[in-house]
Design a protein around this motif. Sequence first.
Motif, PDB file in Angstrom:
ATOM      1  N   TYR A   1     -25.782  36.021  32.218  1.00  0.00           N
ATOM      2  CA  TYR A   1     -26.305  34.872  31.493  1.00  0.00           C
ATOM      3  C   TYR A   1     -27.599  35.236  30.764  1.00  0.00           C
ATOM      4  O   TYR A   1     -28.301  36.179  31.134  1.00  0.00           O
ATOM      5  CB  TYR A   1     -26.543  33.686  32.435  1.00  0.00           C
ATOM      6  CG  TYR A   1     -27.715  33.810  33.377  1.00  0.00           C
ATOM      7  CD1 TYR A   1     -28.979  33.307  33.034  1.00  0.00           C
ATOM      8  CD2 TYR A   1     -27.577  34.423  34.619  1.00  0.00           C
ATOM      9  CE1 TYR A   1     -30.054  33.416  33.907  1.00  0.00           C
ATOM     10  CE2 TYR A   1     -28.642  34.532  35.488  1.00  0.00           C
ATOM     11  CZ  TYR A   1     -29.886  34.024  35.133  1.00  0.00           C
ATOM     12  OH  TYR A   1     -30.946  34.135  35.992  1.00  0.00           O
TER      13      TYR A   1
ATOM     14  N   ASN B   1     -16.900  27.463  31.395  1.00  0.00           N
ATOM     15  CA  ASN B   1     -16.588  28.275  30.216  1.00  0.00           C
ATOM     16  C   ASN B   1     -17.303  29.625  30.292  1.00  0.00           C
ATOM     17  O   ASN B   1     -17.881  30.100  29.320  1.00  0.00           O
ATOM     18  CB  ASN B   1     -17.011  27.532  28.931  1.00  0.00           C
ATOM     19  CG  ASN B   1     -16.419  28.161  27.678  1.00  0.00           C
ATOM     20  OD1 ASN B   1     -15.344  28.760  27.726  1.00  0.00           O
ATOM     21  ND2 ASN B   1     -17.103  28.045  26.569  1.00  0.00           N
ATOM     22  N   TRP B   2     -17.234  30.227  31.470  1.00  0.00           N
ATOM     23  CA  TRP B   2     -18.007  31.441  31.748  1.00  0.00           C
ATOM     24  C   TRP B   2     -17.051  32.551  32.162  1.00  0.00           C
ATOM     25  O   TRP B   2     -16.388  32.469  33.180  1.00  0.00           O
ATOM     26  CB  TRP B   2     -18.996  31.149  32.859  1.00  0.00           C
ATOM     27  CG  TRP B   2     -20.131  32.106  32.989  1.00  0.00           C
ATOM     28  CD1 TRP B   2     -20.247  33.343  32.434  1.00  0.00           C
ATOM     29  CD2 TRP B   2     -21.312  31.893  33.750  1.00  0.00           C
ATOM     30  NE1 TRP B   2     -21.431  33.906  32.788  1.00  0.00           N
ATOM     31  CE2 TRP B   2     -22.114  33.047  33.602  1.00  0.00           C
ATOM     32  CE3 TRP B   2     -21.780  30.852  34.545  1.00  0.00           C
ATOM     33  CZ2 TRP B   2     -23.351  33.178  34.217  1.00  0.00           C
ATOM     34  CZ3 TRP B   2     -23.006  30.977  35.149  1.00  0.00           C
ATOM     35  CH2 TRP B   2     -23.783  32.124  34.993  1.00  0.00           C
TER      36      TRP B   2
ATOM     37  N   LYS C   1     -19.122  38.854  27.604  1.00  0.00           N
ATOM     38  CA  LYS C   1     -19.607  37.526  27.256  1.00  0.00           C
ATOM     39  C   LYS C   1     -20.686  37.116  28.254  1.00  0.00           C
ATOM     40  O   LYS C   1     -20.646  37.498  29.427  1.00  0.00           O
ATOM     41  CB  LYS C   1     -18.465  36.504  27.308  1.00  0.00           C
ATOM     42  CG  LYS C   1     -17.303  36.784  26.364  1.00  0.00           C
ATOM     43  CD  LYS C   1     -17.655  36.414  24.931  1.00  0.00           C
ATOM     44  CE  LYS C   1     -16.426  36.523  24.030  1.00  0.00           C
ATOM     45  NZ  LYS C   1     -16.743  36.140  22.635  1.00  0.00           N
TER      46      LYS C   1
ATOM     47  N   LEU D   1     -23.278  33.643  29.396  1.00  0.00           N
ATOM     48  CA  LEU D   1     -23.537  32.217  29.236  1.00  0.00           C
ATOM     49  C   LEU D   1     -24.978  32.024  28.769  1.00  0.00           C
ATOM     50  O   LEU D   1     -25.922  32.408  29.462  1.00  0.00           O
ATOM     51  CB  LEU D   1     -23.301  31.478  30.550  1.00  0.00           C
ATOM     52  CG  LEU D   1     -23.327  29.944  30.456  1.00  0.00           C
ATOM     53  CD1 LEU D   1     -22.125  29.446  29.669  1.00  0.00           C
ATOM     54  CD2 LEU D   1     -23.350  29.330  31.854  1.00  0.00           C
ATOM     55  N   LYS D   2     -25.138  31.451  27.603  1.00  0.00           N
ATOM     56  CA  LYS D   2     -26.474  31.146  27.090  1.00  0.00           C
ATOM     57  C   LYS D   2     -26.883  29.796  27.654  1.00  0.00           C
ATOM     58  O   LYS D   2     -26.281  28.768  27.354  1.00  0.00           O
ATOM     59  CB  LYS D   2     -26.474  31.116  25.563  1.00  0.00           C
ATOM     60  CG  LYS D   2     -27.841  30.862  24.948  1.00  0.00           C
ATOM     61  CD  LYS D   2     -27.789  30.918  23.429  1.00  0.00           C
ATOM     62  CE  LYS D   2     -29.160  30.690  22.809  1.00  0.00           C
ATOM     63  NZ  LYS D   2     -29.114  30.761  21.329  1.00  0.00           N
TER      64      LYS D   2
ATOM     65  N   ASP E   1     -29.290  26.826  27.883  1.00  0.00           N
ATOM     66  CA  ASP E   1     -30.325  26.031  27.226  1.00  0.00           C
ATOM     67  C   ASP E   1     -30.042  24.584  27.613  1.00  0.00           C
ATOM     68  O   ASP E   1     -29.414  24.337  28.642  1.00  0.00           O
ATOM     69  CB  ASP E   1     -30.283  26.244  25.710  1.00  0.00           C
ATOM     70  CG  ASP E   1     -31.634  25.973  25.044  1.00  0.00           C
ATOM     71  OD1 ASP E   1     -32.412  25.171  25.587  1.00  0.00           O
ATOM     72  OD2 ASP E   1     -31.898  26.541  23.970  1.00  0.00           O
TER      73      ASP E   1
ATOM     74  N   GLU F   1     -27.923  22.897  26.294  1.00  0.00           N
ATOM     75  CA  GLU F   1     -26.464  22.963  26.317  1.00  0.00           C
ATOM     76  C   GLU F   1     -26.054  24.362  26.747  1.00  0.00           C
ATOM     77  O   GLU F   1     -26.811  25.325  26.594  1.00  0.00           O
ATOM     78  CB  GLU F   1     -25.883  22.631  24.937  1.00  0.00           C
ATOM     79  CG  GLU F   1     -26.267  21.252  24.405  1.00  0.00           C
ATOM     80  CD  GLU F   1     -25.759  20.117  25.277  1.00  0.00           C
ATOM     81  OE1 GLU F   1     -24.708  20.299  25.926  1.00  0.00           O
ATOM     82  OE2 GLU F   1     -26.420  19.056  25.311  1.00  0.00           O
ATOM     83  N   LEU F   2     -24.856  24.491  27.281  1.00  0.00           N
ATOM     84  CA  LEU F   2     -24.331  25.778  27.735  1.00  0.00           C
ATOM     85  C   LEU F   2     -23.377  26.323  26.683  1.00  0.00           C
ATOM     86  O   LEU F   2     -22.454  25.638  26.252  1.00  0.00           O
ATOM     87  CB  LEU F   2     -23.610  25.615  29.066  1.00  0.00           C
ATOM     88  CG  LEU F   2     -24.434  25.007  30.208  1.00  0.00           C
ATOM     89  CD1 LEU F   2     -23.555  24.817  31.448  1.00  0.00           C
ATOM     90  CD2 LEU F   2     -25.633  25.886  30.530  1.00  0.00           C
ATOM     91  N   THR F   3     -23.591  27.582  26.274  1.00  0.00           N
ATOM     92  CA  THR F   3     -22.776  28.196  25.233  1.00  0.00           C
ATOM     93  C   THR F   3     -22.384  29.596  25.655  1.00  0.00           C
ATOM     94  O   THR F   3     -23.229  30.373  26.121  1.00  0.00           O
ATOM     95  CB  THR F   3     -23.550  28.285  23.901  1.00  0.00           C
ATOM     96  OG1 THR F   3     -24.121  27.015  23.587  1.00  0.00           O
ATOM     97  CG2 THR F   3     -22.634  28.715  22.775  1.00  0.00           C
ATOM     98  N   LEU F   4     -21.109  29.943  25.494  1.00  0.00           N
ATOM     99  CA  LEU F   4     -20.643  31.294  25.791  1.00  0.00           C
ATOM    100  C   LEU F   4     -20.823  32.155  24.547  1.00  0.00           C
ATOM    101  O   LEU F   4     -20.323  31.824  23.479  1.00  0.00           O
ATOM    102  CB  LEU F   4     -19.177  31.281  26.215  1.00  0.00           C
ATOM    103  CG  LEU F   4     -18.660  32.585  26.851  1.00  0.00           C
ATOM    104  CD1 LEU F   4     -19.336  32.823  28.197  1.00  0.00           C
ATOM    105  CD2 LEU F   4     -17.139  32.541  27.000  1.00  0.00           C
ATOM    106  N   ILE F   5     -21.550  33.256  24.659  1.00  0.00           N
ATOM    107  CA  ILE F   5     -21.839  34.116  23.511  1.00  0.00           C
ATOM    108  C   ILE F   5     -21.517  35.568  23.847  1.00  0.00           C
ATOM    109  O   ILE F   5     -21.375  35.945  25.010  1.00  0.00           O
ATOM    110  CB  ILE F   5     -23.317  34.012  23.088  1.00  0.00           C
ATOM    111  CG1 ILE F   5     -24.237  34.492  24.223  1.00  0.00           C
ATOM    112  CG2 ILE F   5     -23.673  32.582  22.688  1.00  0.00           C
ATOM    113  CD1 ILE F   5     -25.706  34.582  23.847  1.00  0.00           C
TER     114      ILE F   5
END
Length: 205
Positions: free
Chosen positions: A85, A161-162, A172, A174-175, A177, A179-183
């Motif tokens: 993350y 979504n990790w 990948k 997990l960002k 913040d 909100e949680l975003t997979l990057i």
Amino acid sequence: MLCVGNRLCGRMSEPVVTVKQGKLRGKVDKDFDGSTYYTFLGIPFAKPPLEDLRFKLYSDAMFVAGITEFIKLVLESSKNPVFCYQFAVERQFADMLGKMVNLKFELGRGTSYGSDIPYILMGKGNVAHEPADIKIMRNIVEMWTNFARDGTPTLDGSPANWEAAKDPQNFKCLKIDEELTLIDNPFSQTSELWGKLFEEYYPQL
């Protein structure tokens, strides 16, 4: 300072290397385990370490390189999943670096190492008052707790979504913040560089 590990270090008391700008004279030092390495002191930066470059080399060497190597070692030696993350919260509550060096909080400076700790371990007097901080805290605590209990960082009963890492360079994360975003791995190029350095100078790893 530049440190280069080499099995032949013991044969040279004053190693000399030639670079574009001239010659550099170093010395041989010993690591904590008795292994020897070359040390070259007083090497100027290619560019002044200002603004974005101020902490980049230090951050890459102290954190990014170690994270990449750790992921590699775990994937090679264990079947346990590795979830990566990036803590990207830029809020005054999380501004650990600013508090340590007495810097005024500013958006855009980035998130410092350890800024996730107040959201995981709340001490006496360390209380988040903003709703956004409470939301981030609850997400982190729930995912961490479920991972410790079940091996999967679920959120509200479903995967967050990790994806678990399968490759130490391309994975990948997990960002985290508000909100949680997979990057994609945001440090892939840096990780690749440090991976090559480890392979060349520390092949025993």
